[in-house]
Enzyme design. Structure first.
Site, PDB file in Angstrom:
ATOM      1  N   ARG A 232      22.631  22.368 -59.786  1.00  0.00           N
ATOM      2  CA  ARG A 232      23.007  21.107 -59.045  1.00  0.00           C
ATOM      3  C   ARG A 232      23.175  21.191 -57.702  1.00  0.00           C
ATOM      4  O   ARG A 232      24.292  21.713 -57.491  1.00  0.00           O
ATOM      5  CB  ARG A 232      23.511  19.885 -59.899  1.00  0.00           C
ATOM      6  CG  ARG A 232      23.044  19.774 -60.993  1.00  0.00           C
ATOM      7  CD  ARG A 232      21.815  18.509 -60.982  1.00  0.00           C
ATOM      8  NE  ARG A 232      21.534  18.176 -61.298  1.00  0.00           N
ATOM      9  CZ  ARG A 232      20.289  18.124 -62.577  1.00  0.00           C
ATOM     10  NH1 ARG A 232      19.432  19.480 -61.878  1.00  0.00           N
ATOM     11  NH2 ARG A 232      19.769  17.485 -63.763  1.00  0.00           N
ATOM     12  N   GLU A 261      19.024  14.571 -52.813  1.00  0.00           N
ATOM     13  CA  GLU A 261      17.836  14.847 -53.450  1.00  0.00           C
ATOM     14  C   GLU A 261      17.135  14.098 -52.991  1.00  0.00           C
ATOM     15  O   GLU A 261      17.324  12.821 -53.729  1.00  0.00           O
ATOM     16  CB  GLU A 261      17.018  15.162 -54.235  1.00  0.00           C
ATOM     17  CG  GLU A 261      17.362  17.552 -54.196  1.00  0.00           C
ATOM     18  CD  GLU A 261      17.410  17.656 -55.402  1.00  0.00           C
ATOM     19  OE1 GLU A 261      16.978  16.880 -55.874  1.00  0.00           O
ATOM     20  OE2 GLU A 261      18.405  18.740 -56.107  1.00  0.00           O
ATOM     21  N   HIS A 279      13.139  21.206 -55.600  1.00  0.00           N
ATOM     22  CA  HIS A 279      13.715  21.123 -57.461  1.00  0.00           C
ATOM     23  C   HIS A 279      12.702  21.446 -58.188  1.00  0.00           C
ATOM     24  O   HIS A 279      12.195  20.006 -59.068  1.00  0.00           O
ATOM     25  CB  HIS A 279      14.078  19.507 -56.951  1.00  0.00           C
ATOM     26  CG  HIS A 279      15.515  19.753 -58.848  1.00  0.00           C
ATOM     27  ND1 HIS A 279      16.606  18.912 -58.637  1.00  0.00           N
ATOM     28  CD2 HIS A 279      15.068  19.805 -59.696  1.00  0.00           C
ATOM     29  CE1 HIS A 279      16.981  18.766 -59.466  1.00  0.00           C
ATOM     30  NE2 HIS A 279      15.917  19.871 -60.774  1.00  0.00           N
TER      31      HIS A 279
HETATM   32  C1  8YV Z   1      14.248  18.564 -63.724  1.00  0.00           C
HETATM   33  C2  8YV Z   1      16.011  19.594 -64.282  1.00  0.00           C
HETATM   34  O1  8YV Z   1      13.632  18.165 -62.351  1.00  0.00           O
HETATM   35  O2  8YV Z   1      16.035  19.524 -66.399  1.00  0.00           O
HETATM   36  C3  8YV Z   1      16.807  19.165 -66.028  1.00  0.00           C
HETATM   37  O3  8YV Z   1      18.556  19.074 -65.405  1.00  0.00           O
HETATM   38  O4  8YV Z   1      17.304  19.430 -63.114  1.00  0.00           O
HETATM   39  C4  8YV Z   1      14.787  18.787 -64.369  1.00  0.00           C
HETATM   40  O5  8YV Z   1      13.783  19.822 -65.149  1.00  0.00           O
HETATM   41  C5  8YV Z   1      14.778  16.983 -64.104  1.00  0.00           C
HETATM   42  O6  8YV Z   1      15.940  16.843 -64.630  1.00  0.00           O
HETATM   43  C6  8YV Z   1      13.553  15.237 -63.699  1.00  0.00           C
HETATM   44  O7  8YV Z   1      13.056  15.908 -62.962  1.00  0.00           O
END
Ligand code: 8YV
Length: 320
Positions: A232, A261, A279
């Site tokens: 993150r 983001e 991401h």
């Molecule tokens: C996804 C993520 O981009 O699972 C996560 O925690 O960061 C990613 O798989 C997000 O959750 C959905 O856009």
């Protein structure tokens, strides 16, 4: 019998939206409607939230007196106040496991792309430079290097297994030592940074990890060091990272996540020693569909009375 009412938040995968439409009373905030008025009108009946984004803090949860479950799309659920949900007796679920290998693949790909300057080499070819001279030798290499992984959960372990196959000497930082693992443990970020050539962060967002990778950690990583982040963005002091890249405190960075983001600091965009991704750790069609199916399955099984498939740690099942 009346179907349970589910409120959709953010953008849901088609597999989730279609499943919810077929099996539940799905409430979707109309894009051109007054959001507040809409929420007020549906709040009394909503029993489940399907999150495809958006912040579900305590105050938001409190608006739904019949709320039973919050089903998140993604393994990270820092967008949801799960401690508050636990206090309310509301179940929170996420989508672990189905994305582990996909994210680990991306982490390794980003590491190699950064260290061996793959995107910069591609730009070199496209700019027609190769006919004038060969691309300069990369400053970095994986050969005989030490990789420090920040956060050795499911994805961190999958990254470690891959890194071993590349011949990297793996160590890790985390809240607790995992003595059964063959990797060296560090309880201090500064110490693992000093020890490592490449620091790869999988840290989740929390008050404990906020800006944890700071100027001191980057200085400890050193001027030949590379920083990779697939966890993150808020776990890094982005201003300190930009400065460290600009003044040569570290060599390079590969970033899939950012503090704000989808806004990426202009200073990072201007640097050639940085690889930037939007991401995309879990972002293949197959994996996102698998995540969607799991998000849906959590709601389905909950309302069938079978309990959640993948509850988060704050809301264990069966309840303690
Ligand atoms: C996804 C993520 O981009 O699972 C996560 O925690 O960061 C990613 O798989 C997000 O959750 C959905 O856009």
């Amino acid at each position: 019998m009346q179907k349970p009412e589910i409120l959709a938040l953010g953008k849901l995968m088609p597999v989730v939206r279609e499943g919810l439409q077929a099996e539940f009373e799905l409430r979707v905030i109309p894009p051109d409607a007054d959001r507040e008025a809409f929420l007020q009108s549906v709040a009394p009946g909503v029993r489940g939230l399907a999150c495809g984004g958006g912040v579900v803090d305590g105050a938001f949860q409190d608006r739904f007196p019949k709320l039973e479950i919050i089903s998140n799309f993604g393994v990270g659920y820092d967008n949801i106040d799960a401690v508050h949900a636990a206090r309310l007796g509301v179940m929170v679920t996420n989508t672990p496991d189905v994305l582990t290998d996909e994210v680990a693949d991306l982490a390794i790909g980003l590491m190699i792309a950064t260290v061996r300057e793959i995107p910069a080499s591609d730009r070199w070819v496209r700019a027609g430079n190769w006919t004038q001279s060969p691309y300069p030798l990369s400053k970095g290499t994986l050969r005989d290097k030490k990789l420090g992984i920040l956060g050795l959960g499911r994805i961190g372990k999958a990254v470690a297994r891959r890194a071993e196959a590349f011949g990297l000497d793996v160590s890790y930082y985390g809240r607790t030592e995992q003595p059964d693992l063959p990797y060296r443990y560090f309880s201090s970020l500064k110490d693992i940074a000093s020890h490592s050539d490449i620091l790869l962060s999988m840290l989740p967002a929390s008050s404990a990890t906020h800006k944890a990778v700071n100027a001191d950690v980057l200085e400890a990583l050193g001027r030949d060091g590379t920083f990779i982040n697939v966890g993150r963005g808020t776990t890094v002091d982005e201003a300190a990272l930009i400065k460290a890249l600009q003044d040569g405190t570290i060599l390079s960075a590969g970033l899939d996540v950012f503090a704000d983001e989808p806004n990426v600091p202009k200073a990072l965009m201007a640097m050639d020693n940085v690889v930037l991704l939007p991401h995309i750790g879990s972002a293949s069609q197959d994996t996102r569909n698998a995540m969607g199916r799991l998000q849906l399955e959590n709601l389905r099984q909950w309302f069938e009375g079978k309990g959640p498939v993948t509850p988060v740690a704050e809301t264990p099942w069966p309840a303690k």
